[in-house]
Structure formats: C-alpha cells, structure tokens
Design a protein around this motif. Structure first.
Motif, PDB file in Angstrom:
ATOM      1  N   LEU A 150      39.681  49.473  53.945  1.00 53.72           N
ATOM      2  CA  LEU A 150      40.129  48.475  52.983  1.00 53.72           C
ATOM      3  C   LEU A 150      40.363  49.146  51.635  1.00 53.72           C
ATOM      4  O   LEU A 150      39.755  50.174  51.328  1.00 53.72           O
ATOM      5  N   PRO A 151      41.240  48.595  50.812  1.00 53.45           N
ATOM      6  CA  PRO A 151      41.538  49.225  49.523  1.00 53.45           C
ATOM      7  C   PRO A 151      40.283  49.406  48.670  1.00 53.45           C
ATOM      8  O   PRO A 151      39.433  48.511  48.590  1.00 53.45           O
ATOM      9  N   ILE A 152      40.175  50.565  48.053  1.00 52.96           N
ATOM     10  CA  ILE A 152      39.083  50.832  47.119  1.00 52.96           C
ATOM     11  C   ILE A 152      39.593  50.504  45.725  1.00 52.96           C
ATOM     12  O   ILE A 152      40.485  51.170  45.199  1.00 52.96           O
ATOM     13  N   ARG A 153      39.042  49.454  45.144  1.00 57.33           N
ATOM     14  CA  ARG A 153      39.483  49.002  43.827  1.00 57.33           C
ATOM     15  C   ARG A 153      38.318  49.056  42.851  1.00 57.33           C
ATOM     16  O   ARG A 153      37.157  49.182  43.247  1.00 57.33           O
ATOM     17  N   THR A 154      38.626  48.960  41.573  1.00 59.31           N
ATOM     18  CA  THR A 154      37.602  48.994  40.538  1.00 59.31           C
ATOM     19  C   THR A 154      36.847  47.671  40.530  1.00 59.31           C
ATOM     20  O   THR A 154      37.447  46.606  40.370  1.00 59.31           O
ATOM     21  N   VAL A 155      35.531  47.743  40.722  1.00 64.17           N
ATOM     22  CA  VAL A 155      34.713  46.529  40.726  1.00 64.17           C
ATOM     23  C   VAL A 155      34.791  45.863  39.354  1.00 64.17           C
ATOM     24  O   VAL A 155      34.641  46.520  38.324  1.00 64.17           O
ATOM     25  N   GLY A 156      35.052  44.564  39.342  1.00 63.62           N
ATOM     26  CA  GLY A 156      35.146  43.819  38.094  1.00 63.62           C
ATOM     27  C   GLY A 156      36.543  43.726  37.521  1.00 63.62           C
ATOM     28  O   GLY A 156      36.758  43.035  36.515  1.00 63.62           O
ATOM     29  N   ASN A 157      37.513  44.407  38.139  1.00 65.02           N
ATOM     30  CA  ASN A 157      38.882  44.372  37.626  1.00 65.02           C
ATOM     31  C   ASN A 157      39.495  42.996  37.843  1.00 65.02           C
ATOM     32  O   ASN A 157      39.485  42.464  38.958  1.00 65.02           O
ATOM     33  N   LEU A 158      40.054  42.410  36.784  1.00 68.14           N
ATOM     34  CA  LEU A 158      40.715  41.118  36.894  1.00 68.14           C
ATOM     35  C   LEU A 158      42.080  41.245  37.559  1.00 68.14           C
ATOM     36  O   LEU A 158      42.624  40.254  38.053  1.00 68.14           O
ATOM     37  N   LEU A 159      42.655  42.438  37.552  1.00 70.83           N
ATOM     38  CA  LEU A 159      43.968  42.660  38.156  1.00 70.83           C
ATOM     39  C   LEU A 159      43.820  42.950  39.640  1.00 70.83           C
ATOM     40  O   LEU A 159      42.822  43.525  40.077  1.00 70.83           O
ATOM     41  N   ASN A 160      44.840  42.577  40.419  1.00 67.47           N
ATOM     42  CA  ASN A 160      44.756  42.821  41.854  1.00 67.47           C
ATOM     43  C   ASN A 160      44.953  44.302  42.168  1.00 67.47           C
ATOM     44  O   ASN A 160      45.352  45.092  41.313  1.00 67.47           O
TER      45      ASN A 160
END
Length: 743
Positions: A150-160
């Motif tokens: 699954l995509p690794i995204r920045t925790v807490g980021n409001l942007l998708n």
C-alpha cells in the motif's frame, strides 16, 4: 531492515542472503552483489545482449482490484531505468503493467525509482518488474531495497497520496500562471529508510519568461484557530532562482482569505525542504498549498517532492508560541529589535545555521554593545500566578558575545505592559548550540507574554544565531494517574531530552523492579523522539502501591540521570471480578465475573526405576512446572461474550489479575481449549459460563503494545471519502485502529 507494510519477504526486499526472490524475465541473468544499504546484498541484473532487460519477483502477491499499490526500489547503473507493477489474473495471465517514467539520467550511485497505480478490475495478484535498456551485453545494473504494498504516505498529511507524491499522475495539481505541469524522475540519492520520498516529482515548467506557479487542487478541511504547517522539497532550476511554497486558506465559498509564503534561500540545485506555517483564520474552511518560481526563464523547471500540509506540532509540548516565531523557517516572524543596533534576519542560505528545520534567527551587531530583542505577544490563558519557562537555543556565528539575558515580558488583556521578569543571565561560549532557559511567574492580571532577549556583543561585526524559541507553562516532570475503569496507570513524562535513551521501571513495595511495556516493547534504553511521553501501564498490579523510576542516558554506556514518580494504586471495586488482559493489545482487556477459582496442579516429569532387591524406587525428576488449572468465569452480556471471544482468539499470552487477598498473584497465562455454556433459562438469556484452562507462563519480553502508530482520524478522512468506503477495507473497528486491511 524490513520496510513497514512490504508484501515482499525480507530476502526479496534486501537480496540477503540470496537472490531466491528474483528471476529473469527478459534478456538477463541475475546474481547477488555486495554494497547494498538494506543489508549488504544487492541484485545484479546482467544483460545477455544489448536492449531492454527485465527481472521480476518469483512470487506473485495478492492485490484487491481498485486498490492503489506502490512499488519502489533503489538502483544504480550506467543507463536510466524504470520500475513497474505487473498485474496478473488468478490464473497468472498478465493483465497490464503500470510503469514508472524512466529516470532523467543514469547514475552509478544509489537513487530511487517508484511507481503507484490502482489494480485493474481483473487483477488478483501482482509482481514487481525491474527494467533498464543496456547498450551492450554483460552490462550490470544494480537493485536493492525493493517494496511492494500500500502507498507509504506521510502520517498526518491533509493532502492525498497522489498530491503528496505524484507517483500516480500529475492530476493533483493545476497551473496558476505560466506553468506546464508534468512529472519527472530526477536522479536523487535518498537515505535507505526514507520511504516516503524519491521517484516521481512534480515538475512546474515555465512556459514563457516570468513568474510560474502551480496549486494543489485538494481542499482539505481545517479547524479555525489551529496552526498548520506546509512543507515540500523544492529543487530550483538554478541556485539563484527565487522559488517558494505557500500555504493558503479558503472560506466556505472557496474564496482565498489568507496565505503565507516561504521563500527558499537555495545553496545549490539539490532538493531542499522548505516550510510555511500559519494559523487558520476564524472563517477558514479549507486549505491548499501552492509553489512557484519567480522571474523564470522559459523552459526552467521547479520540481516538488513530498508535499505535506499538517497540523503544526509544538517544538516543546505546551508552548504558546506559533511555529513561525519558534523556528524562523519563513523569516523573523514577530521578532523586533526593541532597543540597540542589532539587525534581525533569517540565516542564509538554507542549511547554513540551524538547530531545528533549516534556518535560524540571525542577530547581527556591528558594534560591541547590547541590544534588546522582543518577540510578538502570545496568549497565555489562565497564566495568573503560574510558572512559565522561556527557552532558546543559541549559537555564536561570528565574533564574540559576552552574555545574554532571557526574560518574559507580561501584558494584560488591554495590552498594557506589566513589566518583565528579572531574567536569567548566561555566558555564551563559542562552538556548539546551547539551551538557555529562564522561569517567570505570571502577574495576577497577565493574559499575554513575550520573550525578551538581551544579548551583549563583545566584538564588532558579531553574529548570534537563535533557534527553537519556546514558552510554556511549567508542569510536573512526572505525573501518574490510576485509571481504574480501564485497569491501567497513566504515566506522563515531560521535558525529556530528545535523542537520549529512556528506561522506565515499575517498582513495588518490596523493591522489585519490572520494565514497563511501550509501543516498541519493554521500555529499556529506547530512543526519545518527543519531549513528552504518555505511557499506559496495563500490567500494573491491582491494589498495590507502585511508583516509577525513569532513567535517561545520552548513550548506552553513559551513566543515567533519573527521576521518580509519586506512588499510585490501581483499584478493582468488585472483588468478584477479575481482569483478563492481552499485554500487546490493551484495547481487548476486559473484566469478567469469577465463578470458581482454579484448583492448581504443578506437573512434573518423572521416571521411576524399581531395582530388583532394592526396597525404595529410584526416581529421576525434572523441574516442577508452573501452575495449571481451570478458571471458571461468567460473561453477563452479549457484548462481554463477544469481547471474551475476541480476547481469546489470538492465542496470545494473557495477564490474569485479581484483587489482593483472593489467594492468587498476578499471573501470565496461556489459555488452552475453552468451553462456553449457557446457564439455563430462555434462549435470550445473555449470561454464559466459561471454563478457561490456564497454564502459567513467563512475562512476554518481546511483545510491544499495538496502536495507531501516529495515525489519526485525519489520516482516515484523507484516504477515504465515506464511511461506506471503510467497510470494504476493514472488517472491525480494531482493524481500523491498527490499519489492518482485508485482502
């Protein structure tokens, strides 16, 4: 090191100890090389002939149609390369391949390639493809640190995820003025464990001479009054280019009502993280982020990597100062020279002088005199009579400074100056950064405060750097609270030294010590990542006074500094109840009513030898085992029955706790096959009787406390549009908490 969430095995990910996870797909042979960073191994893909070569994973990994997956790898070679996700049907037939763009250039140093895309409708499994087009035979290309999941995204980021990373496409961005929006894959070397950077970047290309800018089309909701932080890596076209990031707020009708721009002082043409912060206005409904380059020449490109908007974190827990006035990332904020000749500015270029972030406050004094520097005023609700602490980080940049005095200046609600505290005087030696603090008690009518600094230069042309300026109400360094209803003691630790090592013991009246469990296991020389830490000790004994000893070390071999907590006692009101707890999953802990205690057995392995002519047998014995017996309990409601089934379902070692005086000590137990029976009456009767066969166990020492790992509801809202979308991904609320997805 295992990449979190990776579907690939550790061997396939790191190519250590062998290449068994990989095979040739096109025009190549494979071998194990050395020089990797995720373990020493790396995958060597050697061309058989000139042309494209491809290697793939041996295994195919299950995927869910419509779900976005990401693949990335670090790579090196003499030609450019790309990475792909190969989608397969249940029978192994190829559906399609989602390819990344090819890197903009070749590099013999490790650099990142990445791609993301949604699994096609008929796909049930996927493989990772590694591709390069070599110019001849027997040419090596190198790969390591491979991920699929699954995509690794920045925790807490409001942007998708796609707006943050541009790994799927550039659809998350639109031109504001004079910009063509696309994606590129520049060659950039990232840390091996920097998992949310690298691969595609957003490219803002100036169509003609002049300013060029772009805007994220995401409009995440915001909370008025909350401070937000936007940041991204910017790669300017030249070191002299004026590039910037801007945080924007909009009202309910979509009209922009506020913005904060932060300009990069680039030292070169690399990737530089630039930050902008601002509190959401009272009528703010949504936000977005923009970026651009001023006075560009046609064809010049500004690249963006890892674009984030998040609620700003305090650099000191409880600080009343906003990030802009604390970290100086976008300028000097509200700081002024109240008296004297000191000139204030932001340090330059990026990364030249800082303690946190990339910049600091630059204080330049042309003469050997004192100056008074003052921050803006900040609200201090309920301050009257309370002790506050001001703290700065100071560093001599040039010349010399005799000393600096740190004060707190107080104001009432009408902005009347109530005077400054006596302050604390410090000498300022050269060399390192120094943390300097001063305490002050707020006057009776104080509602606002400012920090006042009086540095004295002892040489002409002296420069002082100030960073991480904070002001907070001083609270106890250590506090404890017994939470009886949930069966734990809450331990709060404040003003912890970052990057030190922390150990926490629970101490009982007999002096016995036990390490306390945390999210990374038993808290024994664990790295401190925040100045405040809250621990829920679910294994504290019932009805026994305990206290906690906290040890902090600057290194594993250093002597500890320590503090102790006040005592606390955890209570269980009903002596007929008992706690059953899962040390690694405290959300499953529950109380049950005891029907009957165990009759204990202590088994032992023995061999009896009867010798002819000898009256007494010879007995060979092992060590007598721990306690074994069956605990009979009741559940009183359907909810309790389901909860007990959930608690027992994992087969984990449990902790059984009862009130003192009940004839049993706290005990870690393994539960064998259980029986669940009715107590009679109508079918609707919810009471059940349970028999739990218990075997005494040692305390688990490698188990960590599961949790949300920093995720909040904001992360859920960013990723999922509706509650119905969650139902297709998470089977239970616990699965949502732990981000444990179906499929």
């Amino acid at each position: 090191m295992a990449i979190p969430g990776n579907l690939l095995s550790s061997t396939t990910e790191s190519i250590d100890p062998n290449t068994s996870g990989w095979t040739s797909k096109l025009n190549c042979t494979i071998a194990k090389g050395t020089g990797g960073r995720n373990g020493d191994g790396c995958l060597v893909v050697k061309s058989v002939a000139a042309g494209e070569i491809q290697a793939r994973t041996v295994s195919s990994y299950p995927v869910v149609a419509g779900t976005v997956y990401q693949a990335f790898s670090d790579t090196a070679g003499v030609v450019a390369e790309r990475i792909g996700i190969r989608w397969l049907t249940a029978t192994g037939t190829e559906v399609s391949v989602t390819w990344s763009l090819t890197t903009a250039a070749a590099s013999s140093g490790w650099h990142r390639v990445s791609v993301a895309g949604a699994a096609p409708a008929t796909a049930t499994q996927a493989q990772v493809l590694l591709s390069s087009t070599e110019v001849g035979s027997t040419v090596n290309h190198y790969w390591e640190n491979v991920y699929l999941g699954l995509p690794i995204r920045t925790v807490g980021n409001l942007l998708n995820f796609n707006t943050e990373s541009a790994e799927i496409d550039a659809a998350g961005w639109a031109s504001i003025t004079n910009a063509a929006i696309s994606r590129q894959v520049p060659v950039v070397s990232w840390a091996v464990d920097a998992y949310n950077v690298g691969g595609h970047t957003l490219a803002i290309t100036a169509v003609a001479n002049g300013n060029a800018s772009a805007l994220a089309i995401d409009r995440p909701t915001v909370t008025p009054g909350t401070e937000y932080l936007a940041y991204a890596y910017l790669q300017p076209p030249t070191s002299g280019s004026t590039t910037w990031i801007e945080l924007r707020f909009y009202d309910g009708s979509g009209t922009q009502i506020a913005a904060q721009k932060s300009t990069l002082a680039a030292p070169g043409t690399g990737m530089y993280r630039q930050r902008a912060s601002l509190a959401a206005p009272s009528n703010a409904a949504t936000c977005s982020v923009a970026a651009g380059v001023d006075s560009a020449t046609a064809g010049q490109v500004l690249r963006l990597e890892t674009v984030v908007v998040t609620a700003a974190t305090k650099l000191q827990a409880g600080s009343v100062m906003p990030y802009a006035d604390t970290g100086f990332e976008q300028g000097v904020a509200g700081w002024t020279t109240a008296s004297g000749i000191a000139v204030l500015s932001r340090t330059t270029p990026w990364g030249n002088a800082y303690f946190e972030g990339s910049y600091a406050l630059n204080v330049a004094s042309s003469t050997a005199t004192a100056s008074t520097l003052r921050s803006a005023k900040f609200a201090t609700p309920g301050a009257a009579g309370q002790n506050f602490r001001a703290q700065i980080l100071a560093h001599v940049g040039a010349g010399s400074w005799t000393n600096i005095t740190i004060k707190v200046r107080w104001y009432n609600a009408s902005n009347t100056d109530l005077g400054a505290s006596t302050g604390t005087l410090y000498a300022i030696p050269g060399g390192s950064w120094y943390a300097l603090a001063s305490d002050a008690v707020a006057p009776a009518t104080a509602t606002q405060a400012a920090i006042e600094l009086i540095p004295t230069a002892s040489a002409t042309s002296s420069v002082l750097h100030i960073d991480q300026v904070v002001l907070w109400q001083v609270l106890p360094l250590t506090s404890v609270q017994a939470v009886d209803d949930s069966g734990y003691i809450q331990l709060t630790l404040r003003e912890l030294p970052l990057d030190w090592l922390l150990t926490v013991y629970r101490i009982t009246p007999d002096g016995a010590r036990a390490l306390v469990r945390g999210t990374s296991g038993l808290v024994n020389q664990q790295a401190i990542t925040s100045d405040i830490l809250v621990i829920e000790d679910h294994e504290a004994p019932i009805g026994v006074s305990v206290y906690y000893r906290i040890e902090m070390r600057s290194s594993p071999s250093a002597g500890p500094s320590s503090r102790t907590s006040a005592p606390a006692v955890l209570s269980l009101a009903d002596i007929n109840e008992t706690w059953l707890k899962d040390p690694g999953n405290p959300q499953r802990n529950m109380r049950v009513v005891v029907q009957g205690p165990p009759d204990w057995e202590q088994p032992i392995q023995q061999s009896v030898q009867r010798v002819r002519g000898r009256r007494r047998a010879v007995v060979l014995s092992g060590i007598r085992g721990g306690l074994e017996g069956s605990l009979a309990v009741w559940t009183r409601t359907d909810e309790e029955r389901i909860a007990l089934r959930t608690l027992l379902s994992s087969g984990n070692t449990l902790l059984w706790q009862a009130n003192p005086g009940m004839g049993v000590d706290d005990m870690y137990v393994s539960v064998a096959g259980v029986s669940e029976g009715r107590i009679g009456g109508p079918a609707q009767e919810p009471w059940r009787t349970w028999t739990l066969p218990l075997t005494e166990q040692d305390m688990p020492v490698t188990t960590a406390v599961n949790g949300a790992a920093g995720r909040t509801w904001q992360d859920v809202v960013t990723e999922f549009d509706t509650c119905a979308d969650l139902l297709a991904v998470y089977a239970t609320c616990e699965d949502l908490l732990l981000d444990r997805r179906m499929g």
